[in-house]
Design a protein around this motif. Sequence first.
Motif, short mmCIF file in Angstrom:
data_model
loop_
_atom_site.label_atom_id
_atom_site.label_comp_id
_atom_site.label_asym_id
_atom_site.label_seq_id
_atom_site.Cartn_x
_atom_site.Cartn_y
_atom_site.Cartn_z
N ALA A 149 0.84 -1.20 0.00
CA ALA A 149 0.00 0.00 0.00
C ALA A 149 0.87 1.24 0.00
CB ALA A 149 -0.92 0.01 1.22
N GLN A 150 0.47 2.22 -0.82
CA GLN A 150 1.11 3.53 -0.82
C GLN A 150 0.04 4.54 -1.20
OE1 GLN A 150 4.30 4.49 -3.73
NE2 GLN A 150 5.50 5.10 -1.95
N GLY A 151 -0.30 5.39 -0.23
CA GLY A 151 -1.41 6.30 -0.47
C GLY A 151 -2.69 5.51 -0.70
N GLY A 152 -3.37 5.76 -1.80
CA GLY A 152 -4.60 5.03 -2.11
C GLY A 152 -4.37 3.80 -2.95
N ASN A 153 -3.13 3.50 -3.30
CA ASN A 153 -2.81 2.33 -4.12
C ASN A 153 -2.57 1.12 -3.23
OD1 ASN A 153 -1.99 0.52 -6.07
ND2 ASN A 153 0.00 1.49 -6.42
N VAL A 154 -3.47 0.14 -3.28
CA VAL A 154 -3.36 -1.08 -2.47
C VAL A 154 -3.39 -2.28 -3.39
CG1 VAL A 154 -4.35 -2.45 -0.61
CG2 VAL A 154 -4.50 0.04 -0.51
N GLN A 155 -2.34 -3.12 -3.31
CA GLN A 155 -2.28 -4.34 -4.11
C GLN A 155 -2.22 -5.54 -3.17
OE1 GLN A 155 0.54 -4.43 -7.32
NE2 GLN A 155 0.38 -2.23 -7.70
N VAL A 156 -2.90 -6.62 -3.55
CA VAL A 156 -3.01 -7.80 -2.69
C VAL A 156 -2.49 -9.03 -3.43
CG1 VAL A 156 -4.92 -6.90 -1.34
CG2 VAL A 156 -5.40 -8.19 -3.42
N PHE A 157 -1.98 -10.01 -2.63
CA PHE A 157 -1.44 -11.25 -3.18
C PHE A 157 -1.79 -12.39 -2.22
CE2 PHE A 157 1.17 -7.66 -4.32
CZ PHE A 157 1.34 -7.80 -5.70
N GLY A 158 -1.88 -13.60 -2.78
CA GLY A 158 -2.09 -14.78 -1.95
C GLY A 158 -3.49 -14.95 -1.44
N GLY A 159 -4.47 -14.42 -2.14
CA GLY A 159 -5.86 -14.64 -1.74
C GLY A 159 -6.39 -13.66 -0.71
N VAL A 160 -5.66 -12.59 -0.43
CA VAL A 160 -6.16 -11.56 0.50
C VAL A 160 -7.23 -10.76 -0.22
CG1 VAL A 160 -5.55 -9.60 1.95
CG2 VAL A 160 -3.91 -11.45 1.62
N ALA A 161 -8.41 -10.64 0.39
CA ALA A 161 -9.50 -9.91 -0.24
C ALA A 161 -9.22 -8.41 -0.19
CB ALA A 161 -10.82 -10.22 0.47
N GLN A 162 -9.62 -7.70 -1.26
CA GLN A 162 -9.37 -6.27 -1.34
C GLN A 162 -10.02 -5.49 -0.19
OE1 GLN A 162 -7.35 -5.25 -3.99
NE2 GLN A 162 -7.14 -3.30 -2.92
N PRO A 163 -11.28 -5.80 0.20
CA PRO A 163 -11.87 -5.07 1.33
C PRO A 163 -11.11 -5.30 2.64
CG PRO A 163 -13.58 -6.18 0.05
CD PRO A 163 -12.28 -6.68 -0.46
N VAL A 164 -10.61 -6.51 2.84
CA VAL A 164 -9.80 -6.79 4.03
C VAL A 164 -8.55 -5.93 4.01
CG1 VAL A 164 -8.39 -8.54 5.20
CG2 VAL A 164 -10.65 -9.15 4.32
N ALA A 165 -7.89 -5.88 2.86
CA ALA A 165 -6.65 -5.09 2.74
C ALA A 165 -6.92 -3.62 2.98
CB ALA A 165 -6.03 -5.31 1.37
N ALA A 166 -7.99 -3.09 2.39
CA ALA A 166 -8.30 -1.67 2.55
C ALA A 166 -8.57 -1.32 4.01
CB ALA A 166 -9.50 -1.30 1.67
N ALA A 167 -9.37 -2.15 4.69
CA ALA A 167 -9.68 -1.89 6.10
C ALA A 167 -8.43 -1.99 6.97
CB ALA A 167 -10.74 -2.87 6.59
N LEU A 168 -7.58 -2.96 6.66
CA LEU A 168 -6.36 -3.15 7.44
C LEU A 168 -5.41 -1.97 7.25
CD1 LEU A 168 -4.60 -4.89 9.25
CD2 LEU A 168 -3.81 -6.12 7.22
N VAL A 169 -5.25 -1.51 6.02
CA VAL A 169 -4.36 -0.37 5.76
C VAL A 169 -4.88 0.88 6.46
CG1 VAL A 169 -3.53 1.19 3.95
CG2 VAL A 169 -3.46 -1.28 3.60
N GLN A 170 -6.19 1.09 6.45
CA GLN A 170 -6.76 2.25 7.14
C GLN A 170 -6.44 2.21 8.63
OE1 GLN A 170 -8.43 4.96 5.73
NE2 GLN A 170 -8.05 5.75 7.79
N TRP A 171 -6.57 1.02 9.22
CA TRP A 171 -6.25 0.87 10.65
C TRP A 171 -4.77 1.12 10.91
CZ3 TRP A 171 -3.54 -3.36 13.13
CH2 TRP A 171 -3.54 -3.27 14.52
N LEU A 172 -3.93 0.60 10.04
CA LEU A 172 -2.48 0.81 10.21
C LEU A 172 -2.13 2.29 10.09
CD1 LEU A 172 -1.14 -2.22 8.13
CD2 LEU A 172 -0.93 -1.92 10.61
N ASN A 173 -2.75 2.98 9.12
CA ASN A 173 -2.47 4.41 8.96
C ASN A 173 -2.92 5.21 10.17
OD1 ASN A 173 -1.29 4.23 6.42
ND2 ASN A 173 -3.22 4.47 5.33
N ASP A 174 -4.01 4.77 10.80
CA ASP A 174 -4.53 5.49 11.97
C ASP A 174 -3.84 5.09 13.27
OD1 ASP A 174 -6.28 6.71 10.25
OD2 ASP A 174 -7.97 5.39 10.72
N SER A 175 -2.98 4.07 13.21
CA SER A 175 -2.39 3.53 14.45
C SER A 175 -1.22 4.36 14.97
CB SER A 175 -1.92 2.09 14.21
OG SER A 175 -0.83 2.06 13.31
#
Length: 745
Positions: A367-393
Amino acid sequence: MKSPSVPFDAVTLENCDREPIHTPAHIQPHGVLFAFDHAGVLTHRSDNAAAMLGGGGLPALGEMLSHAHFTEFEGLHELLQRTRESAADGDVIPHATEIHSVHGDFDVVAHRTESGLICEFESRLGSEPTAPSFAFTAHRAMEKLKRQHSIEGLLSTAVEQVASLTGFDRVMAYRFRHDESGDVVAETVRPGLDLFLGRRYPASDIPAQARRLYVINTLRLIADVGASPVPVTRARPDAPSVDMSHGVLRSVSPVHIEYLGNMGVAASMSVSIVIGGRLWGMLACHHMQPRRVSYTVRMACDVLAQILASNLQGALAKEQAVLTDQAASLRSRVVERVLHADDLIEALSGEADALCAALNAPGLLLAQGGNVQVFGGVAQPVAAALVQWLNDSGAIPGRLLHMDSLAGMPEPLALQMENWTGLLALPFGEEVPSWLVLLRKEQIETIHWGGKPEKEYRIGPLGPRLTPRGSFELWRETVRGKAVPWSATEIDSAQKLLDELMRADAAHMAELRRARAQLMAMLGHDLRDPLQSIADTATLLGESGDRQISRRLQSSSSRMQRLVTQVLDMSRMHGGVGLSFNKQPVDLVKLLEGMLVENRRSHPGMEIQPIMPRKLMALVDGERIGQVVAKLLSNASRYGVPGEPVLVELHERGGMVVLEVSNTGQALDETLAANMFLPFKRKSPDALDARKGLGLGLYIAHQVLEGHGGTLSYSYAEPYVVFTAVFPAGLSPENPSGPTPPRSA
């Protein structure tokens, strides 16, 4: 049966971890135990001594050992003497011999204890005979083991050779994990028995006190699971039970007996694999009928396990070295990619599979800014929510974040994470939050039962927990919601990768700043001349009578001039030169009056109420202070409530000039307020209307005041938004003009 002097509490699953298994006050019935104190007085004796060894010549409890005792057992006194003499070196290694008598053949084993000496007679009746070629057979087994170089090959060979030496129906190799749970990684089994290969069980199957004994006494034989233990009687009722930690006949916990019985096991033997003083694994042997294995054969198996441990340690070190080299090679490749790429995320995505393999993580997101790429079967909504939490942490770039469960996550996010419960997050990105996140699944999603799930086992009094399937189900409950933790090696490798990413990002940012500074300088230089032409045209239009168009042109050109000035200032600061200052004595009242007149022309609908003295001299750069005033008035005009006046207050206090610009408005968001004096912020008063600014005005104003030794701050005094500039007057401690009363204009 039990010794009348020993209280006995029933052992259950709830208290088995506190059971004193090293002092059981009982022994297995295929042998006899004698314990002597340091003076040679017999302090403990198993109740079957007379029955197995004959009543004559045996020492009585409380009696001192002499040559009149054990006369039928040739060589016993010499064995005991050697054992006593070993005390000077603190040696607890057993001394053993074979003794033949009219009462039978015995392996006699003696060892030192803290309180004296223990001598055990182990009957060889029915034990596996030692063939003349046994030494050659044992040596051949050890040579086969030495030829193996992989962990899998070592363990497979070990179980085969132990099975060959002992004749047990089943021999398994256990390997313990980070949490002391374990699984069967190698197995040889008699045809007709179900396989346990792949079986996983919880750490609680081997309580802590049992693990301690497995380390200090590395071989344990249970010759007959169904046999009744024999009590050991004490010479004095108040004497403590004898410590059998290093004994060979120590009786077995009833919980373990029930476990073996539930599986239909009638005899077992375990050989510890100890590496670095820690129980790394175990060779476990099962037999479906009672079985005795001679002490000689058992010691050969013990030596085999020691060779196995030594070779495993070498294989583990080699494996670790290979992983370290692979990680270094991967880091080098990744760094080369990102240094030569315009897009770090695209560069990293090319190594996604290699990163997952190197860190044993099936899932990855970038993830960089709004660009989020996933690999290995990670769902895009899961990745987006996780990145948001990490950014807010509030994560700090360069500092790893790792977890093996979702315990630290907000519940709504944890519910979104599906089966991803392990997280290793690498935050990088000096200006734009960037992440490389590796993910692991819950352990129960990655480990499968290795035997027959439908297998029925006999259930004992303590229930189905003490069966292979029940044990496995307990393990599943123990690790539910948890991933395999990240090892120290993996964390170290990830930190080194993160360090390289930080350096690569810093190099990118330095290059970007240089390009940005060059662009700013070019724009600032090339725009000045056409802007001056526009301003001159506006003046001519005003003189010719078209004053409305003139005012519009002058307002637009003034705003563009300010933007050009900001661009040039940022170019200087990014170039390391910093803002320049030409400080001269300036009457700040005259400076502000002139700016207010200009502001009324540009914003005829804006009402300004100044409160200023008649004169206030200060040693300042007049143009720079004018930049600050212009920015504060522009903000007040843009974001103030229409129709409400803007207050401008100027006064001196204690040698410091205080300028306050207030407008009616709402308090700013805390995050916005905290970042308003940073350049190029995404959320700031400058960026509320992106068409009207670059997000630089307040930053440059702040820098101007710092260059004057002052400060610029924001506050809210309902209903006013207040910006306060404070800086030294800088002329003399006394105002040469004397105090003057404030006046309004």
